[in-house]
Enzyme design. Structure first.
Site, PDB file in Angstrom:
ATOM      1  N   GLU A 136      -4.642  -8.538  -1.462  1.00  0.00           N
ATOM      2  CA  GLU A 136      -5.135  -8.599   0.016  1.00  0.00           C
ATOM      3  C   GLU A 136      -6.445  -7.741  -0.052  1.00  0.00           C
ATOM      4  O   GLU A 136      -6.727  -6.776  -0.878  1.00  0.00           O
ATOM      5  CB  GLU A 136      -4.372  -7.645   0.649  1.00  0.00           C
ATOM      6  N   GLU A 153       0.958  -1.272   0.006  1.00  0.00           N
ATOM      7  CA  GLU A 153      -0.034  -0.017   0.122  1.00  0.00           C
ATOM      8  C   GLU A 153       0.873   1.183   0.015  1.00  0.00           C
ATOM      9  O   GLU A 153       0.527   2.223   0.753  1.00  0.00           O
ATOM     10  CB  GLU A 153      -1.090  -0.007   1.165  1.00  0.00           C
TER      11      GLU A 153
END
Length: 520
Positions: free
Chosen positions: A316, A198
């Site tokens: 994810e 991220e």
């Protein structure tokens, strides 16, 4: 009219009001496939979060983080083994703060400590010693898991002095090299390495510019080629492992170079924060569920344009961020969202879908304390066993609350379906039509099977979608006295009859004599 007659009439009338049946014609285009997943499409994550990771006045991770997880637990072991094999992605928010103590040169090598200032996500640097790495790999080897390991992408960089959250400088690959060297020397198998978590687009707590990230991916690719010279055993390279941003992703992929990235990874948390009381409504809302489809399509299109040698992965996805939806993510209701995600990503040519998490948080497939499977564990296991890699086009003109996905069967011959009924009050009677027209037009014929269908109907205990107990064909799925994962047996149904999908239920159906040319 006597009392018994009145009672029967009232019960009969109430049944009609509670669940009305709707006939639906479902059309399958079996001539060609529209997409293809990896054979091991189902994937789960193991995360680094410590016990004191807390959100909304609760701390739902317990001992489930990678530093604390009881790798000797028999239920955990059997739950992973049941997939033969299960993909496991090791990573998460704290992976960019993990250092690997391969040379034993890090003093006071400790797991994450709570820190109020100066560190990302409120935790210190965490140190992975090789004893724990050995234990993790022993577990992976014993359960035959296919492992993706998330590398620390911030090591060697520093935060920009002029732009908040931007990290600058080249990735320092030496610590990753040491870990790879140790891993190879011990004979441990890694299926793929993913760089960073991220850090793309605007990032979450930190970010890296797209062209810099592309440069670092090339560094990782060269490192892997050097450390694993045999192309047949060379781990794949994945990235960037964050939220899709068109401009950032296009720049990143365009700058990455030919054959550098094997898997383009992105994350999905489209249900909002874990304390959002609207989560349970959203997982039953077909219009809300469909909104994320554009993201899957955009990622797939970007790959076709800039990196056609690679494939899309959701590396994810927990639906609701900050550890999952309280009172929802571990229940039957969450399967509406989860299995719809699996179907939708398959249609848009995604190769792998990693559910956050195997254990830990509210969204765990296994109970964080007992490791007893939650309903979505069984949904994932059925998908893995029933749905093959070739994806077929399937449509209907009935209620949008009926979601349908179709693949070639995992074990030939035949075609498999997932039916997801989001409606509380409406059941569906399904008639199948097989469209073999390559140039459009009306379906060729209504399909009537002569062999018995294999049907797996999942329903919640007592009809309560917020139950953590799921029934398969009317029988609760529970561990045996010896803690074995229950056998998932289909119900055999006359192939000439319509497929019946109860209100608020999910069904996997395999038809062995559905002869789709795409599946031959």
């Amino acid at each position: 009219m006597n009392f018994k007659s009145i009672t029967f009439f009232v019960v009969f009338l109430s049944c009609l009001l509670v669940s009305k049946a709707e006939k639906v014609e479902v059309v399958v285009e079996g001539a060609t496939s529209i997409a293809q997943t990896d054979e091991d499409f189902i994937c789960v994550t193991l995360d680094w979060w410590p016990t004191n990771k807390c959100d909304y006045d609760q701390c739902p991770w317990g001992q489930a983080g990678l530093f604390n997880l009881d790798l000797k637990n028999k239920i955990l072991e059997k739950a992973v083994k049941a997939f033969h094999p299960l993909r496991i992605r090791v990573g998460g928010s704290l992976q960019d703060q993990v250092v690997y103590n391969v040379r034993n040169n890090i003093e006071n090598c400790q797991p994450f400590q709570k820190q109020d200032k100066g560190f990302l996500f409120g935790f210190s640097i965490g140190c992975l010693d090789m004893k724990r790495w050995d234990e993790l790999n022993e577990f992976f080897n014993q359960t035959r898991a296919k492992v993706t390991f998330g590398l620390n992408a911030l090591i060697g960089r520093k935060e920009s002095e002029t732009e908040k959250t931007l990290w600058v400088g080249d990735w320092y690959s030496h610590n990753a090299r040491d870990l790879m060297s140790y891993t190879i020397s011990k004979g441990y198998t890694i299926d793929s390495y993913e760089l960073g978590n991220e850090l793309c687009g605007v990032g979450v707590s930190a970010r890296i510019e797209a062209k810099q990230y592309a440069k670092d991916m090339a560094t990782l690719k060269n490192l892997v080629k050097e450390m694993y010279p045999n192309p047949k055993t060379q781990p794949k390279i994945l990235g960037p492992g964050g939220f899709y941003d068109k401009k950032w992703f296009d720049t990143f992929l365009d700058a990455s170079g030919h054959d550098v990235i094997d898997g383009v990874t992105h994350h999905i948390y489209n249900l909002g924060p874990g304390n959002n009381p609207d989560v349970v409504r959203r997982v039953q809302d077909p219009f809300f569920l469909t909104q994320i489809a554009q993201t899957f399509k955009d990622v797939s299109n970007a790959i076709v344009k800039f990196a056609p040698w690679s494939g899309a992965w959701v590396s994810e996805s927990g639906g609701a961020y900050n550890s999952g939806g309280q009172l929802v993510s571990y229940t039957f209701a969450f399967g509406f969202w989860y299995l719809d995600q699996l179907g939708m990503t398959s249609v848009y040519n995604h190769k792998v879908y990693c559910r956050q998490a195997l254990t830990g948080g509210n969204y765990a497939l296994l109970n964080t304390t007992t490791f007893v499977p939650n309903p979505d564990y069984y949904g994932a296991l059925l998908w893995h066993r029933v749905m093959g890699s070739k994806v077929l086009s399937v449509t209907h003109k009935g209620s949008p609350h009926l979601r349908v996905y179709s693949h070639c069967a995992k074990k030939e011959p035949g075609v498999s379906f997932v039916f997801i009924n989001l409606s509380k009050n409406t059941s569906f009677e399904i008639d199948l039509f097989h469209d073999l027209n390559l140039n459009g037009g009306s379906p060729n014929f209504e399909f009537k099977g002569h062999k018995k269908r294999e049907e797996y109907h999942l329903t919640p205990k007592d009809g309560n979608i917020l139950s953590s107990i799921v029934l398969l064909n009317g029988t609760p799925l529970e561990l045996s006295d010896s803690l074995e994962i229950p056998e998932l047996k289909p119900k055999l149904v006359d192939g000439l009859k319509p497929i019946s999908i109860a209100a608020h239920s999910i069904a996997f159906v395999t038809i062995r004599d559905f002869n789709a040319p795409a599946c031959s």
